[in-house]
Design an enzyme around this catalytic site. Sequence first.
Site, PDB file in Angstrom:
ATOM      1  N   CYS A  17       0.655  -1.196  -0.206  1.00 31.10           N
ATOM      2  CA  CYS A  17       0.053  -0.054   0.288  1.00 31.10           C
ATOM      3  C   CYS A  17       0.850   1.225   0.069  1.00 31.10           C
ATOM      4  O   CYS A  17       0.528   2.245  -0.587  1.00 31.10           O
ATOM      5  CB  CYS A  17      -1.027   0.042   1.145  1.00 31.10           C
ATOM      6  SG  CYS A  17       0.102  -0.416   2.815  1.00 31.10           S
ATOM      7  N   HIS A  24      -3.249   6.043   4.922  1.00 29.12           N
ATOM      8  CA  HIS A  24      -1.796   6.294   5.084  1.00 29.12           C
ATOM      9  C   HIS A  24      -1.522   7.724   4.576  1.00 29.12           C
ATOM     10  O   HIS A  24      -2.146   8.170   3.772  1.00 29.12           O
ATOM     11  CB  HIS A  24      -1.054   5.378   4.436  1.00 29.12           C
ATOM     12  CG  HIS A  24      -1.087   3.759   5.083  1.00 29.12           C
ATOM     13  ND1 HIS A  24      -1.869   3.437   5.954  1.00 29.12           N
ATOM     14  CD2 HIS A  24      -0.668   2.623   4.443  1.00 29.12           C
ATOM     15  CE1 HIS A  24      -1.690   1.929   6.218  1.00 29.12           C
ATOM     16  NE2 HIS A  24      -0.986   1.672   5.223  1.00 29.12           N
TER      17      HIS A  24
END
Length: 365
Positions: A146, A259
Amino acid sequence: MTVSHPLTTAARPAALPQRPLRIAILGATGAVGQELLQLLDERRFPVAELRPLASPRSAGQTLAWQGRSLTIEPVTEEAFDGVDLVLASAGGSVSKQWAPLAAAAGAVVIDNSSAFRMDPSVPLVVPEVNPEAAFSHGGIIANPNCTTILLTLALAPLAARRPIRRVVVSTYQSASGAGARAMEELQRLSRTVLDGGEPVSEVLPHSLAFNLFLHNSPLQPSGYCEEELKMLNETRKIMGLPDLRLTATCVRVPVLRAHSEAVNIEFAEPFPVEEARQLLARAPGVELLENFEANRFPMPTDVTGRDPVAVGRIRQDLSDPNALELWLCGDQIRKGAALNAIQIAELLRDPAGLTAATVSAGGAA
């Protein structure tokens, strides 16, 4: 370790059929599996049949999808019979066991685990960055980590203009990167702290409630953890820059599902800030979000549940005339996992239908 795959690119067409597809989701009950189901619906992906697969303990349970009730099946070799596409998000050991068997049965497997990412025979793909790599598959395509996906979306348009010498990145990674149970634990332990109790973590090694800690993936002899080395090695592979100098420090923070990354990029020559801003503003998959007067830049809440990676606070590094700094945020479950996998499948069905920025970055200086 290189995994031996049962099929080669010569044994199968690189593209997926244009007809509605028979799809299996391996790990359908997890956070990414649930997002895959939602995205197939949202993006109107042509599905002829959908098979949710999971561990034996989940078999027999049902999932709601498009007004229907789907029964979860246990993962067996027969479960892949007649399947065109497998979207796998059940962990590396599960993928190592089942992905080659699914490919041998004739399916294209898009795998979200780390099992095949660094296998030289398996393409590692971010459709906006290296779409051409997807068509060199031999039955399995790897979905990157990711943090790497989010980073390469910002690096690629800049690297296409001027060679990159070095990247320094610090990540601020949400609980979702550790799965649905970690997200639930963060919510539960936050309530515990607010109620005056002592948070005791069972999913993560430390409580994330009003806390943060260095990423808990295994430490390596170099002193870096696995997550940090993934960013280095995967970015090199995706961008075709085997000598790229990149260092990362990864931190787990008390955010549910998006994130963030602070990125310092050193180029071979000065890179005007406004030029970089214009490139990123029109880069596919990127959203420019910055207001210097208001001191307002991307936040996890700006991208949660959304597709774009938000980039902002692009500025000159005062310590290096050849370096820029920027900040970015992206939904870890969405673009950091499920969406990227769906976009790879869309690319394989319709190579001309996905707007992509193919990067020709040359080499790291």
